[in-house]
Design a protein around this motif. Structure first.
Motif, PDB file in Angstrom:
ATOM      1  N   GLU A 277       0.733  -1.047   0.061  1.00 50.61           N
ATOM      2  CA  GLU A 277       0.018  -0.047   0.081  1.00 50.61           C
ATOM      3  C   GLU A 277       0.948   1.285   0.010  1.00 50.61           C
ATOM      4  O   GLU A 277       1.917   1.424   0.212  1.00 50.61           O
ATOM      5  CB  GLU A 277      -0.839  -0.212   1.139  1.00 50.61           C
ATOM      6  CG  GLU A 277      -0.100   0.078   2.665  1.00 50.61           C
ATOM      7  CD  GLU A 277      -0.906  -0.198   3.765  1.00 50.61           C
ATOM      8  OE1 GLU A 277      -2.102  -0.051   3.444  1.00 50.61           O
ATOM      9  OE2 GLU A 277      -0.494  -0.675   4.975  1.00 50.61           O
ATOM     10  N   PRO A 278       0.343   2.543  -0.360  1.00 51.99           N
ATOM     11  CA  PRO A 278       1.044   3.792  -0.374  1.00 51.99           C
ATOM     12  C   PRO A 278       1.734   3.837   0.926  1.00 51.99           C
ATOM     13  O   PRO A 278       1.049   3.787   2.130  1.00 51.99           O
ATOM     14  CB  PRO A 278       0.128   4.491  -0.654  1.00 51.99           C
ATOM     15  CG  PRO A 278      -1.112   3.794  -1.704  1.00 51.99           C
ATOM     16  CD  PRO A 278      -1.049   2.442  -0.878  1.00 51.99           C
ATOM     17  N   GLY A 279       2.815   4.403   1.265  1.00 52.77           N
ATOM     18  CA  GLY A 279       3.501   4.697   2.449  1.00 52.77           C
ATOM     19  C   GLY A 279       3.860   3.281   2.898  1.00 52.77           C
ATOM     20  O   GLY A 279       4.351   3.328   4.094  1.00 52.77           O
ATOM     21  N   GLY A 280       3.828   2.230   2.432  1.00 52.58           N
ATOM     22  CA  GLY A 280       4.392   1.062   2.940  1.00 52.58           C
ATOM     23  C   GLY A 280       5.185   0.038   1.902  1.00 52.58           C
ATOM     24  O   GLY A 280       5.999   0.456   1.123  1.00 52.58           O
ATOM     25  N   LEU A 281       4.845  -1.237   1.890  1.00 54.28           N
ATOM     26  CA  LEU A 281       5.636  -1.869   1.133  1.00 54.28           C
ATOM     27  C   LEU A 281       4.986  -1.945  -0.255  1.00 54.28           C
ATOM     28  O   LEU A 281       3.343  -1.674  -0.462  1.00 54.28           O
ATOM     29  CB  LEU A 281       5.490  -3.457   1.352  1.00 54.28           C
ATOM     30  CG  LEU A 281       6.247  -4.000   2.609  1.00 54.28           C
ATOM     31  CD1 LEU A 281       5.398  -5.540   3.054  1.00 54.28           C
ATOM     32  CD2 LEU A 281       7.401  -3.898   2.320  1.00 54.28           C
ATOM     33  N   HIS A 282       5.581  -2.030  -1.584  1.00 56.82           N
ATOM     34  CA  HIS A 282       5.124  -1.568  -2.778  1.00 56.82           C
ATOM     35  C   HIS A 282       5.957  -2.246  -3.873  1.00 56.82           C
ATOM     36  O   HIS A 282       6.827  -2.646  -3.539  1.00 56.82           O
ATOM     37  CB  HIS A 282       4.601  -0.271  -3.163  1.00 56.82           C
ATOM     38  CG  HIS A 282       5.745   0.566  -2.856  1.00 56.82           C
ATOM     39  ND1 HIS A 282       5.955   0.979  -1.667  1.00 56.82           N
ATOM     40  CD2 HIS A 282       6.739   1.204  -3.783  1.00 56.82           C
ATOM     41  CE1 HIS A 282       7.367   1.947  -1.987  1.00 56.82           C
ATOM     42  NE2 HIS A 282       7.576   1.870  -3.122  1.00 56.82           N
ATOM     43  N   VAL A 283       5.432  -2.315  -5.003  1.00 61.12           N
ATOM     44  CA  VAL A 283       5.931  -2.783  -6.330  1.00 61.12           C
ATOM     45  C   VAL A 283       6.282  -1.178  -6.902  1.00 61.12           C
ATOM     46  O   VAL A 283       5.652  -0.785  -7.390  1.00 61.12           O
ATOM     47  CB  VAL A 283       5.339  -3.716  -7.161  1.00 61.12           C
ATOM     48  CG1 VAL A 283       6.081  -4.088  -8.543  1.00 61.12           C
ATOM     49  CG2 VAL A 283       4.887  -4.949  -6.487  1.00 61.12           C
ATOM     50  N   MET A 284       7.808  -1.030  -7.126  1.00 60.38           N
ATOM     51  CA  MET A 284       8.163   0.103  -7.866  1.00 60.38           C
ATOM     52  C   MET A 284       8.516   0.067  -9.267  1.00 60.38           C
ATOM     53  O   MET A 284       9.116  -0.890  -9.454  1.00 60.38           O
ATOM     54  CB  MET A 284       9.339   0.756  -7.027  1.00 60.38           C
ATOM     55  CG  MET A 284       9.679   2.042  -7.264  1.00 60.38           C
ATOM     56  SD  MET A 284       8.469   3.050  -6.573  1.00 60.38           S
ATOM     57  CE  MET A 284       8.894   4.736  -7.511  1.00 60.38           C
ATOM     58  N   LEU A 285       7.911   0.874  -9.961  1.00 59.98           N
ATOM     59  CA  LEU A 285       7.920   0.790 -11.530  1.00 59.98           C
ATOM     60  C   LEU A 285       8.706   1.900 -12.102  1.00 59.98           C
ATOM     61  O   LEU A 285       8.233   2.981 -11.822  1.00 59.98           O
ATOM     62  CB  LEU A 285       6.530   0.860 -12.222  1.00 59.98           C
ATOM     63  CG  LEU A 285       5.580  -0.259 -11.717  1.00 59.98           C
ATOM     64  CD1 LEU A 285       4.300   0.091 -12.342  1.00 59.98           C
ATOM     65  CD2 LEU A 285       5.989  -1.595 -11.951  1.00 59.98           C
ATOM     66  N   PHE A 286       9.949   1.500 -12.525  1.00 61.61           N
ATOM     67  CA  PHE A 286      10.994   2.625 -12.950  1.00 61.61           C
ATOM     68  C   PHE A 286      11.136   2.672 -14.467  1.00 61.61           C
ATOM     69  O   PHE A 286      10.835   1.632 -15.183  1.00 61.61           O
ATOM     70  CB  PHE A 286      12.406   2.488 -12.453  1.00 61.61           C
ATOM     71  CG  PHE A 286      12.371   2.504 -10.814  1.00 61.61           C
ATOM     72  CD1 PHE A 286      12.981   3.715 -10.403  1.00 61.61           C
ATOM     73  CD2 PHE A 286      12.519   1.451 -10.180  1.00 61.61           C
ATOM     74  CE1 PHE A 286      12.843   3.897  -9.070  1.00 61.61           C
ATOM     75  CE2 PHE A 286      12.898   1.587  -8.910  1.00 61.61           C
ATOM     76  CZ  PHE A 286      12.991   2.820  -8.299  1.00 61.61           C
ATOM     77  N   ASP A 287      11.639   3.677 -15.040  1.00 65.04           N
ATOM     78  CA  ASP A 287      11.723   3.750 -16.472  1.00 65.04           C
ATOM     79  C   ASP A 287      10.424   3.391 -17.053  1.00 65.04           C
ATOM     80  O   ASP A 287      10.702   2.595 -18.018  1.00 65.04           O
ATOM     81  CB  ASP A 287      12.883   3.131 -16.809  1.00 65.04           C
ATOM     82  CG  ASP A 287      14.132   3.694 -15.983  1.00 65.04           C
ATOM     83  OD1 ASP A 287      14.340   4.915 -15.760  1.00 65.04           O
ATOM     84  OD2 ASP A 287      15.052   2.747 -15.694  1.00 65.04           O
ATOM     85  N   LEU A 288       9.458   4.140 -17.011  1.00 63.74           N
ATOM     86  CA  LEU A 288       8.282   3.542 -17.765  1.00 63.74           C
ATOM     87  C   LEU A 288       8.182   3.873 -19.203  1.00 63.74           C
ATOM     88  O   LEU A 288       8.828   4.959 -19.652  1.00 63.74           O
ATOM     89  CB  LEU A 288       6.955   4.566 -17.122  1.00 63.74           C
ATOM     90  CG  LEU A 288       6.522   4.335 -15.654  1.00 63.74           C
ATOM     91  CD1 LEU A 288       5.569   5.148 -15.255  1.00 63.74           C
ATOM     92  CD2 LEU A 288       6.014   2.818 -15.403  1.00 63.74           C
ATOM     93  N   ALA A 289       7.733   2.991 -20.040  1.00 60.99           N
ATOM     94  CA  ALA A 289       7.722   3.049 -21.498  1.00 60.99           C
ATOM     95  C   ALA A 289       6.859   4.168 -21.810  1.00 60.99           C
ATOM     96  O   ALA A 289       7.051   4.990 -22.996  1.00 60.99           O
ATOM     97  CB  ALA A 289       7.501   1.893 -22.127  1.00 60.99           C
ATOM     98  N   ALA A 290       5.547   4.294 -21.018  1.00 58.36           N
ATOM     99  CA  ALA A 290       4.794   5.304 -21.690  1.00 58.36           C
ATOM    100  C   ALA A 290       3.967   5.874 -20.349  1.00 58.36           C
ATOM    101  O   ALA A 290       3.977   5.019 -19.481  1.00 58.36           O
ATOM    102  CB  ALA A 290       3.738   4.761 -22.623  1.00 58.36           C
TER     103      ALA A 290
END
Length: 153
Positions: free
Chosen positions: A98-111
């Motif tokens: 959840e926001p402010g806790g554990l999450h999956v971070m997505l870097f360098d978005l294609a779009a």
């Protein structure tokens, strides 16, 4: 003899299957982004109905150049994101991303991630389970006015 080896293979297959956790993904979503934002995050609840604990060890999507598992920690009076090696999901328990806790971070978005669309997200677990899910993209309000800093160290 042939029936005996077939029965043995079947039993081994059942044993292997029963050793894996049963993971369910509830309420997944990714945060919509402004036009040139390079990063976003995905959130969900991971439920393990199996008898053994399991860890989320990796995530992947073609929508991002790099995907990492992250947590937020308070350091020096600032909330900082830190990469974590895995996210534990206890047997008969859950892990809330959840926001402010554990999450999956997505870097360098294609779009840009646009509200109403979705992205494929594949989750890899320590027991070999792999789940690919279509994750809806939602517009979300920033949950906090705290100072944020991103630190990979």
């Amino acid at each position: 003899m042939k029936a005996s080896s077939s029965l043995c293979a079947l039993l081994i297959g059942l044993f292997t299957f029963s050793a894996q956790a049963t993971i369910e993904i509830n309420d997944p979503y990714a945060r919509a982004t402004p036009p040139r934002a390079p990063n976003s995050a995905a959130f969900m609840v991971l439920v393990n109905s199996g008898d053994k604990s399991v860890n989320l060890v990796r995530a992947a999507t073609p929508a991002a150049g790099k995907v990492e598992l992250h947590s937020h920690v308070m350091a020096d009076g600032m909330m900082k994101m830190r990469q974590v090696e895995n996210i534990a999901i206890p047997s008969h328990g859950k892990a809330t991303l959840e926001p402010g806790g554990l999450h999956v971070m997505l870097f360098d978005l294609a779009a840009p991630l646009k509200e109403g669309e979705s992205l494929p997200l594949t989750l890899h677990f320590s027991d070999g389970t792999e789940i690919t899910q279509s994750v809806p993209i939602r517009k979300t309000i920033v949950e906090s006015k705290m100072k944020h800093s991103h630190d990979n160290g």
